[in-house]
Design a protein around this motif. Structure first.
Motif, short mmCIF file in Angstrom:
data_model
loop_
_atom_site.label_atom_id
_atom_site.label_comp_id
_atom_site.label_asym_id
_atom_site.label_seq_id
_atom_site.Cartn_x
_atom_site.Cartn_y
_atom_site.Cartn_z
N ILE A 1 0.88 -1.14 -0.02
CA ILE A 1 0.05 -0.07 0.10
C ILE A 1 0.95 1.28 -0.14
O ILE A 1 0.50 2.45 -0.57
N MET A 2 2.16 1.20 0.71
CA MET A 2 2.86 2.40 0.79
C MET A 2 3.27 2.66 -0.76
O MET A 2 3.57 3.78 -1.09
N ASP A 3 3.85 1.57 -1.56
CA ASP A 3 4.27 1.68 -2.98
C ASP A 3 2.94 2.62 -3.64
O ASP A 3 3.38 3.36 -4.46
N GLN A 4 1.68 1.96 -3.54
CA GLN A 4 0.48 2.56 -4.25
C GLN A 4 0.38 4.24 -3.81
O GLN A 4 0.07 4.92 -4.53
N TRP A 5 0.75 4.29 -2.67
CA TRP A 5 0.60 5.89 -2.17
C TRP A 5 1.76 6.67 -2.86
O TRP A 5 1.35 7.79 -3.40
N MET A 6 2.75 6.05 -2.77
CA MET A 6 4.12 6.91 -3.56
C MET A 6 3.68 7.04 -4.96
O MET A 6 4.02 7.95 -5.56
N TYR A 7 3.28 5.71 -5.66
CA TYR A 7 3.10 6.11 -7.16
C TYR A 7 1.91 7.14 -7.30
O TYR A 7 1.97 7.82 -8.26
N LEU A 8 0.86 7.17 -6.41
CA LEU A 8 -0.29 8.20 -7.00
C LEU A 8 0.24 9.68 -6.54
O LEU A 8 -0.14 10.25 -7.47
N MET A 9 1.26 9.74 -5.49
CA MET A 9 1.69 11.12 -5.48
C MET A 9 2.43 11.44 -6.34
O MET A 9 2.29 12.72 -7.07
N LYS A 10 3.17 10.58 -7.42
CA LYS A 10 3.96 11.01 -8.48
C LYS A 10 3.25 10.99 -9.63
O LYS A 10 3.58 11.90 -10.53
N HIS A 11 1.95 10.35 -9.83
CA HIS A 11 1.12 10.20 -11.19
C HIS A 11 -0.42 10.66 -11.05
O HIS A 11 -0.96 10.29 -11.89
N LEU A 12 -0.80 11.28 -10.09
CA LEU A 12 -1.94 11.52 -9.93
C LEU A 12 -2.42 12.42 -11.35
O LEU A 12 -3.60 12.08 -11.64
N ASN A 13 -1.62 13.22 -11.66
CA ASN A 13 -1.86 14.23 -12.68
C ASN A 13 -1.97 13.37 -14.05
O ASN A 13 -2.59 14.12 -14.91
N GLU A 14 -1.66 11.98 -14.03
CA GLU A 14 -1.89 11.26 -15.14
C GLU A 14 -2.95 10.44 -15.23
O GLU A 14 -3.17 9.72 -16.37
N ILE A 15 -3.77 10.40 -14.14
CA ILE A 15 -4.86 9.40 -13.95
C ILE A 15 -6.19 10.14 -14.05
O ILE A 15 -6.31 11.32 -13.48
#
Length: 215
Positions: free
Chosen positions: A179-193
């Motif tokens: 889940i930590m991986d998912q949070w970090m990915y979201l923080m970096k890529h939310l503008n692409e989703i």
């Protein structure tokens, strides 16, 4: 032909407004609980928390005031200082120690009541937009306590530093194992989703993608 720039449907997490929006509001505190629990997995579980004053005056008028991004207290009495720092800061560890020291000083009971010196746990949590150690560009998560330098025995469990280094996090969406991986990915890529993807846990991240977050 002019290149079209993709704009996000959602408020940027890594902005002052977005940080407070997703993590600093009572109606969204489940986001903060889920985020903190992803860092504390196997160590501690938070079931509830409440927000505390983000300003800390010095004990003397001449001392500098400290202002935290977020400060909250877990249901077990543990204190969390949650910071986002995107720009490089040369003395960030000094800042972390200063913040936790100021908090611990305030928590220490005065007079005879403090003779036992018992303190609640204090966690300093930071999301960073710069590298702490440029020689180690593969390390994206730091978790530190006071340990013996010879055998790594933890000498004091109640003071913890958790730091996420976003520039060093380069996992793809198929490599998100925690889940930590998912949070970090979201923080970096939310503008692409554009909508909640199936590689993010729907129970954890659904509130990020609700309509009130659309700008």
């Amino acid at each position: 032909m002019q290149r079209r720039i993709k704009t996000s449907r959602y408020i940027e997490i890594l902005s002052d407004f977005g940080w407070k929006h997703y993590f600093g509001r009572e109606e969204n505190k489940i986001n903060l609980i889920n985020f903190l629990n992803s860092l504390l997995e196997g160590e501690h579980i938070i079931t509830d928390l409440h927000y505390a004053n983000v300003e800390e005056d010095g004990e003397h008028s001449s001392e500098r005031k400290v202002v935290f991004d977020l400060r909250c207290i877990g249901d077990g009495g543990e204190h969390f200082l949650v910071e986002m720092q995107l720009q490089n800061q040369d003395f960030f560890f000094d800042r972390a120690v200063t913040y936790t020291s100021r908090t611990i000083s305030r928590l220490a009971k005065k007079g005879a009541e403090g003779n036992g010196y018992e303190l609640p746990p204090v966690y300093f949590v930071a999301v960073l937009g710069f590298q702490l150690n440029k020689a180690n560009d593969a390390k994206h998560y730091y978790s530190a306590k006071i340990v013996d330098q010879f055998d790594q025995e933890v000498l004091y469990e109640k003071l913890s530093y958790k730091m996420l280094v976003l520039p060093n996090f380069n996992k793809s969406k198929t490599e998100l194992s925690t889940i930590m991986d998912q949070w970090m990915y979201l923080m970096k890529h939310l503008n692409e989703i554009d909508e909640l993807p199936n590689y993010l846990d729907k129970r954890i991240f659904s509130r990020i993608f609700i309509s009130e977050s659309v700008v």
